[in-house]
Every structure is written in C-alpha cells, then in structure tokens.
Write a protein that holds these residues in place. Sequence first.
Motif, mmCIF file in Angstrom:
data_model
loop_
_atom_site.group_PDB
_atom_site.id
_atom_site.type_symbol
_atom_site.label_atom_id
_atom_site.label_comp_id
_atom_site.label_asym_id
_atom_site.label_seq_id
_atom_site.Cartn_x
_atom_site.Cartn_y
_atom_site.Cartn_z
ATOM 1 N N HIS A 1 51.944 -49.182 38.647
ATOM 2 C CA HIS A 1 50.662 -49.808 38.314
ATOM 3 C C HIS A 1 49.538 -48.778 38.267
ATOM 4 O O HIS A 1 48.736 -48.749 37.317
ATOM 5 C CB HIS A 1 50.316 -50.907 39.322
ATOM 6 N N ARG A 2 49.450 -47.927 39.271
ATOM 7 C CA ARG A 2 48.361 -46.943 39.319
ATOM 8 C C ARG A 2 48.424 -45.962 38.147
ATOM 9 O O ARG A 2 47.408 -45.644 37.526
ATOM 10 C CB ARG A 2 48.382 -46.191 40.642
ATOM 11 N N VAL A 3 49.631 -45.475 37.845
ATOM 12 C CA VAL A 3 49.778 -44.522 36.738
ATOM 13 C C VAL A 3 49.470 -45.217 35.410
ATOM 14 O O VAL A 3 48.743 -44.674 34.561
ATOM 15 C CB VAL A 3 51.185 -43.894 36.737
ATOM 16 N N ALA A 4 50.000 -46.412 35.212
ATOM 17 C CA ALA A 4 49.734 -47.155 33.973
ATOM 18 C C ALA A 4 48.240 -47.442 33.821
ATOM 19 O O ALA A 4 47.687 -47.307 32.723
ATOM 20 C CB ALA A 4 50.538 -48.455 33.953
ATOM 21 N N GLU A 5 47.598 -47.824 34.907
ATOM 22 C CA GLU A 5 46.157 -48.113 34.864
ATOM 23 C C GLU A 5 45.357 -46.857 34.538
ATOM 24 O O GLU A 5 44.381 -46.912 33.784
ATOM 25 C CB GLU A 5 45.695 -48.710 36.195
ATOM 26 N N PHE A 6 45.765 -45.711 35.079
ATOM 27 C CA PHE A 6 45.073 -44.459 34.772
ATOM 28 C C PHE A 6 45.067 -44.218 33.258
ATOM 29 O O PHE A 6 44.025 -43.958 32.657
ATOM 30 C CB PHE A 6 45.727 -43.272 35.494
ATOM 31 N N PHE A 7 46.238 -44.310 32.623
ATOM 32 C CA PHE A 7 46.321 -44.026 31.184
ATOM 33 C C PHE A 7 45.664 -45.130 30.360
ATOM 34 O O PHE A 7 45.009 -44.852 29.353
ATOM 35 C CB PHE A 7 47.769 -43.752 30.777
ATOM 36 N N SER A 8 45.800 -46.367 30.775
ATOM 37 C CA SER A 8 45.147 -47.473 30.079
ATOM 38 C C SER A 8 43.632 -47.297 30.082
ATOM 39 O O SER A 8 42.964 -47.508 29.067
ATOM 40 C CB SER A 8 45.533 -48.794 30.743
ATOM 41 N N SER A 9 43.082 -46.885 31.212
ATOM 42 C CA SER A 9 41.632 -46.707 31.310
ATOM 43 C C SER A 9 41.133 -45.574 30.414
ATOM 44 O O SER A 9 39.945 -45.516 30.093
ATOM 45 C CB SER A 9 41.220 -46.454 32.767
ATOM 46 N N GLN A 10 42.026 -44.694 29.994
ATOM 47 C CA GLN A 10 41.677 -43.591 29.096
ATOM 48 C C GLN A 10 41.892 -43.976 27.624
ATOM 49 O O GLN A 10 41.718 -43.151 26.736
ATOM 50 C CB GLN A 10 42.540 -42.354 29.404
ATOM 51 N N GLY A 11 42.374 -45.216 27.379
ATOM 52 C CA GLY A 11 42.663 -45.662 26.014
ATOM 53 C C GLY A 11 43.932 -45.057 25.455
ATOM 54 O O GLY A 11 44.097 -44.916 24.244
ATOM 55 N N ILE A 12 44.869 -44.702 26.355
ATOM 56 C CA ILE A 12 46.111 -44.032 25.959
ATOM 57 C C ILE A 12 47.272 -45.017 26.055
ATOM 58 O O ILE A 12 47.481 -45.658 27.081
ATOM 59 C CB ILE A 12 46.359 -42.794 26.852
ATOM 60 N N ASN A 13 48.027 -45.124 24.962
ATOM 61 C CA ASN A 13 49.147 -46.050 24.872
ATOM 62 C C ASN A 13 50.419 -45.442 25.468
ATOM 63 O O ASN A 13 50.762 -44.301 25.184
ATOM 64 C CB ASN A 13 49.400 -46.419 23.400
ATOM 65 N N ILE A 14 51.112 -46.231 26.282
ATOM 66 C CA ILE A 14 52.426 -45.853 26.810
ATOM 67 C C ILE A 14 53.462 -46.451 25.864
ATOM 68 O O ILE A 14 53.458 -47.653 25.625
ATOM 69 C CB ILE A 14 52.647 -46.429 28.225
ATOM 70 N N TYR A 15 54.348 -45.622 25.300
ATOM 71 C CA TYR A 15 55.358 -46.188 24.414
ATOM 72 C C TYR A 15 56.779 -46.079 24.958
ATOM 73 O O TYR A 15 57.701 -46.631 24.375
ATOM 74 C CB TYR A 15 55.251 -45.641 22.987
ATOM 75 N N ASN A 16 56.951 -45.430 26.068
ATOM 76 C CA ASN A 16 58.264 -45.414 26.716
ATOM 77 C C ASN A 16 58.049 -45.066 28.186
ATOM 78 O O ASN A 16 57.258 -44.186 28.499
ATOM 79 C CB ASN A 16 59.181 -44.382 26.052
ATOM 80 N N LEU A 17 58.747 -45.771 29.072
ATOM 81 C CA LEU A 17 58.593 -45.524 30.503
ATOM 82 C C LEU A 17 59.923 -45.775 31.191
ATOM 83 O O LEU A 17 60.544 -46.812 30.972
ATOM 84 C CB LEU A 17 57.518 -46.462 31.074
ATOM 85 N N ASP A 18 60.357 -44.812 31.983
ATOM 86 C CA ASP A 18 61.593 -44.931 32.761
ATOM 87 C C ASP A 18 61.283 -44.568 34.203
ATOM 88 O O ASP A 18 60.551 -43.609 34.469
ATOM 89 C CB ASP A 18 62.671 -43.968 32.240
ATOM 90 N N THR A 19 61.857 -45.317 35.122
ATOM 91 C CA THR A 19 61.710 -45.003 36.547
ATOM 92 C C THR A 19 63.062 -45.062 37.222
ATOM 93 O O THR A 19 63.978 -45.742 36.761
ATOM 94 C CB THR A 19 60.758 -45.996 37.254
ATOM 95 N N VAL A 20 63.148 -44.357 38.341
ATOM 96 C CA VAL A 20 64.353 -44.403 39.160
ATOM 97 C C VAL A 20 63.950 -44.063 40.597
ATOM 98 O O VAL A 20 63.035 -43.275 40.818
ATOM 99 C CB VAL A 20 65.453 -43.438 38.641
ATOM 100 N N THR A 21 64.631 -44.696 41.542
ATOM 101 C CA THR A 21 64.443 -44.360 42.950
ATOM 102 C C THR A 21 65.775 -43.849 43.473
ATOM 103 O O THR A 21 66.801 -44.506 43.318
ATOM 104 C CB THR A 21 63.987 -45.592 43.756
ATOM 105 N N GLU A 22 65.747 -42.661 44.063
ATOM 106 C CA GLU A 22 66.952 -42.050 44.616
ATOM 107 C C GLU A 22 66.676 -41.619 46.047
ATOM 108 O O GLU A 22 65.527 -41.486 46.453
ATOM 109 C CB GLU A 22 67.369 -40.839 43.776
ATOM 110 N N ARG A 23 67.716 -41.383 46.782
ATOM 111 C CA ARG A 23 67.585 -40.913 48.172
ATOM 112 C C ARG A 23 67.603 -39.388 48.201
ATOM 113 O O ARG A 23 68.412 -38.757 47.530
ATOM 114 C CB ARG A 23 68.738 -41.441 49.026
#
Length: 173
Positions: free
Chosen positions: A105-127
């Motif tokens: 949410h924080r990262v997406a909001e940062f780019f959204s507030s700059q008027g920058i479109n996200i067109y691909n996003l991948d996440t993973v949680t590892e140990r």
Amino acid sequence: MTRAVISAVGKDRPGIVSEISALVHDLNLSIEDSRMTVLGGEFAMLVSVAGGALPLQRLETKLGKLAERMELAFLFRRTQGRENVEGRVPYTVSVTAMDHPGIVHRVAEFFSSQGINIYNLDTVTERAAHTGTPIFSLVMEVEVPPEVRIVELRDSFFYFCDDHDLDGELRPS
C-alpha cells in the motif's frame, strides 16, 4: 480484432492451463498476454485473448461450462487495446524489507501520488537463511510520464524508503 481479459482461480491441480488454452485454440483465438501462478493452494490466471467477436462470445459461454466443471471462479471481460503510452519511460522498482503489513500500500501510494502508473507488480515473502525472519520483496514496473523529473523522483523515493525502513531501488527497465 476484439479482445477480452479472462481471470480464473481454483484449487491448484494439473490440467487447468491445458484445458483453457485448448478451448482458446479450438476457437481460433490467440492468447496475447498472460500471468499464471499458484498462491497458497490456489491456481490463478489472468489472460488476454484476441480474435473475432463471435469466437470470443463462444469462448465466454464455453468457459462458463468449463469453470463449473473444474470448480473455477472466473471472470470474462471484453476490453480494448491499451492506450498509447508514448513518452512514458519504463522503470523497475525493487523493494526489500523485513515483512510487515502495509508495504504494498505505501509503495503503491507513493507512485500514485506522483501520477505514475504501475503496470506490473510481483511480491514474495521468504524466510532469511540463518534467522528464519520473513523477508518481503516487491518488484514492479512503472511508467514515468515525461513531465516527471527522474532526479527528483529518485530523491523522493530514496527518502520515502528511508522513512519506512525499506531498501529500495529505482532503475530504467
């Protein structure tokens, strides 16, 4: 050429991709773009299909029957080609941090507030190897409009990451 986006989710098992792609092929349609993955115990796919209007209509009907038989939740949505992105510069954003709620949410909001479109996003949680600490990683592709000054964006992103205890990188794709 007519287009549709298909989303399907169901219990992971062999044969889902094969059956859906066979249906697309049998109707002489083309898979233009796709994303498929397993999340938890569920298989999820997002597919862009193109071809004639009548074959797409038939695909929607046949997919409904296939989804019922295979116990898949699915969505079929007609769409247009992507709007012109001329002048926008593709950048890759990478973020790594100890896992905690709200990073996406924080990262997406940062780019959204700059008027920058996200067109691909991948996440993973590892140990982490030695400690077992959950480490969250995010990689996304963004389109920076020509009016955004890259130097200022990089500086803002650096300070944003520092404020939120994130290791971040912004680089041309």
